[in-house]
Motif scaffolding. Sequence first.
Motif, PDB file in Angstrom:
ATOM      1  N   LEU A 590       1.178  -9.390 -12.791  1.00 21.05           N
ATOM      2  CA  LEU A 590       0.228 -10.493 -12.923  1.00 21.05           C
ATOM      3  C   LEU A 590       0.750 -11.561 -13.870  1.00 21.05           C
ATOM      4  O   LEU A 590       0.643 -12.763 -13.596  1.00 21.05           O
ATOM      5  CB  LEU A 590      -1.114  -9.954 -13.422  1.00 21.05           C
ATOM      6  CG  LEU A 590      -2.216 -11.002 -13.692  1.00 21.05           C
ATOM      7  CD1 LEU A 590      -2.539 -11.779 -12.429  1.00 21.05           C
ATOM      8  CD2 LEU A 590      -3.458 -10.336 -14.264  1.00 21.05           C
ATOM      9  N   CYS A 627      -0.843 -13.838  -7.543  1.00 26.14           N
ATOM     10  CA  CYS A 627      -1.724 -13.655  -8.696  1.00 26.14           C
ATOM     11  C   CYS A 627      -3.037 -12.993  -8.283  1.00 26.14           C
ATOM     12  O   CYS A 627      -3.481 -12.002  -8.895  1.00 26.14           O
ATOM     13  CB  CYS A 627      -1.976 -14.993  -9.359  1.00 26.14           C
ATOM     14  SG  CYS A 627      -3.149 -14.919 -10.739  1.00 26.14           S
ATOM     15  N   CYS A 630      -2.653  -9.370  -7.271  1.00 29.73           N
ATOM     16  CA  CYS A 630      -2.589  -8.475  -8.434  1.00 29.73           C
ATOM     17  C   CYS A 630      -3.996  -8.217  -8.992  1.00 29.73           C
ATOM     18  O   CYS A 630      -4.356  -7.079  -9.341  1.00 29.73           O
ATOM     19  CB  CYS A 630      -1.688  -9.063  -9.513  1.00 29.73           C
ATOM     20  SG  CYS A 630       0.048  -9.154  -9.032  1.00 29.73           S
ATOM     21  N   LEU A 631      -4.796  -9.277  -9.097  1.00 24.14           N
ATOM     22  CA  LEU A 631      -6.151  -9.111  -9.600  1.00 24.14           C
ATOM     23  C   LEU A 631      -6.984  -8.228  -8.678  1.00 24.14           C
ATOM     24  O   LEU A 631      -7.802  -7.409  -9.130  1.00 24.14           O
ATOM     25  CB  LEU A 631      -6.818 -10.472  -9.763  1.00 24.14           C
ATOM     26  CG  LEU A 631      -6.299 -11.345 -10.916  1.00 24.14           C
ATOM     27  CD1 LEU A 631      -6.955 -12.719 -10.879  1.00 24.14           C
ATOM     28  CD2 LEU A 631      -6.546 -10.670 -12.254  1.00 24.14           C
TER      29      LEU A 631
END
Length: 800
Positions: A590, A627, A630-631
């Motif tokens: 991240l 991003c 990953c979250l």
Amino acid sequence: LVVGLVPKTSTVNNSDGSFYIRPLNLRVFRWSQSMIYFIEEINRDPNLLPNITLGYRIYDTCGLVALSMRTALSVVSQPLKRNSTGACSSPTVPLIIGDSGSTLSMAISRLLNLFSVPLVSYFASCACLSDKQKFPYFFRTIPSDAYQASALARLVKHFGWTWVGAIGGDDAYGRTALDMFTTEVTRLGVCVAFRVIIPKLPSQLQLQDIVKTIRDSTARVLVAFAIEEDIQPVVEETVRQKVMGKQWVASEAWITSTLISTNYPSFSGTIGFAIRRAEIPGLRTFLHSLQPLADPYNPSAREFWETQFQCSFNTSTPVDSMADPVHYNRICTGQEKIEDTETIYNDVSQLRVTYNMHKAVYAVAHALHNLLMCKKEESSTDKQQQCPDIYNLQPWQVIQYLKEVNYTNVFGDTVYFDEYGDPVASYDLVNWQNGTEGGPLQFVTVGRFDSSLPTEQQLVLHQDSIVWQAGSREVPVSVCSPSCLPGYRKATRKGEPVCCYDCVPCAEGTISKNQSECTLCPEDLWSNPQRDVCIDKQIEFLSYTEGFGMALAATAILGVVTTVTVAVIFLRHRDTALVRANNSELSFLLLLSLAFCFLCALTFLGQPTRWACQLRRTAFGLTFALCLSCLLSKTLVVLMAFRATLPGNNAAQWFRPPQQRLGVFLCSALQCAICVAWLTTAPPYPVKNTWLYRDRIILECHLGSLALFCCVLGYIGCLAAFCFILAFLARKLPSNFNEAKFITFSMIIFCAVWITFIPAYVSSPGKFTVAVEIFAILASSFGVLLCIFAPKFIEHQLVL
């Protein structure tokens, strides 16, 4: 027999309606004597009309229409006589040469049409006489006024005079020429300030009104179509009122007037077209050989002699003249010498009308010569095809031969008549200049006009030789409004001619270089502040070198540095429970994606190029997809981790590190596939935006395919929404090492930023559109970075 009509004397009207006859006109008397000389010259020529002697009769028409018509009628309707065969026939008058005036010639020609008698004029220039429906038997050796009007209009246009006054005599010549000149100059963009007609009987009040119009007008150039007798009173009144500063342009009828040029030297600088002149050898000697009482008796010769030498003949023979006789105290001997005098009569320096008379007489002689040389066709029985009998000649038989006249005279000029009975138009441009040592005004040729040449070669000027009004060498200016300076355009004044205007500045984006209208600059150019030249438009894009761009670049670099700092701290504490409990692998991935998000913002700065446009769009889509992936994985891990504590739940085995990496890869791969399709089908490309601002060009990136761009954004939106929903569902789980609520906050900030981005993006002009996009990238990246990682430092004091 050749009949000539000349106005040796002229009439002057009185205010009470009566008139008196002026004394003999020496200039016109020279014309009549020249006609005699030319006929005698033809009779001496063995090659022209051999064995034929031309006779002549010359009549004085006094410039009166009634007298001219009476004379012409008496000539063609004389009593019948018996010829050699005993048949009755009229006297052989096959044609008439005359008259000098257009009005007189029109009246005579209409009368002669009834008898099919041709009329050959040497000085009737009205264009109306070219109408073969009305004047089928009219010929002339002076050019039509249509050519003169065109030549004068082109002369006015050449010198840049756009505001002129026009004056004409009250006759067919003046009115017709004035109408043609007005039409022609108007077509060339010249305005006529006023039109004045000179009455044939002008009263003193009328003359004062005419001169007042001339004096009060702002037009400095005056064009006058009038005969010498008509313009002379106006000239006299102009001199009497001391009207100065006017440039006169004369028609051919008075540009060579010795009477005006001699008596009014203030008219120096007058310019105009005159008919061509010639040096006629032997004419001056013939004029000097005039004998007042010799046979055949010439009453005009006696009147000329008495007027010239101020004496009277001691003879009972009356003077056959309509003018009132004048008695002198001195007795004429007849031995006085004309060569000892200098008058208009023996002045052969300006033989212009006289040269036209030469052409007329010789044209008639050549027509009769061709008729004489005609041979009958032996096989012809058609009476119409037989050659005429020159000894019993009928007027209608001469017409066809006149139409076919085509010869080159001794002066090298080709003489012929076109289908309208007109000759080739050829003029000299004459300028009145002061003579040496205070002598009389001189007629100086400063150019020419020849209608037989190509249009661009017809008018030739020797401008350096011209002397203008008051002896100036500079071309006078005659305009209603001065020319507009560069950067201005003409705005016509309401109710006034187009030559009267105001100068107003050109609008932005348009220029003018002494033009009437402003012209629009090309799409990639813009007007300079002076509005006189188009310059390159200012190129605008969000650059590193400007303050705003530098601030955004510094913010992006700060984000990268912050992200790297966090990563370093996590790396140093990777063995701590906090880092391990927060899935260190996804945390580092991240942080890497956030670093790329910050770096992605830098690609939006600088001049757009093909590769930069493609990089900034795809980098944006891929970094944010990574991003959010990953979250999303972190959210699923948290959610599954707490559900795995329930008895009999084996879901955790599906969210181990390999599966997490696979999920991140698959989510990112789908975005990557969209970007590849975008780049291969309709990739972004740089464009010049010239429609947003008129004065500058915005360099920006075109999306290429709006649909695929929406797919990229839509996919990022779907990931953010899905991540937000899952994080929201996990917000009430135990708080120890629970990142769900932080992910929820980060997604709230992320969505808020990009939702507000849309109206801001649409409403932002030019380079600020890019700035809004960079701001959204940085804001959302900082939002994720701070919401996810800041609480860990605050709550657990994870410091170096």
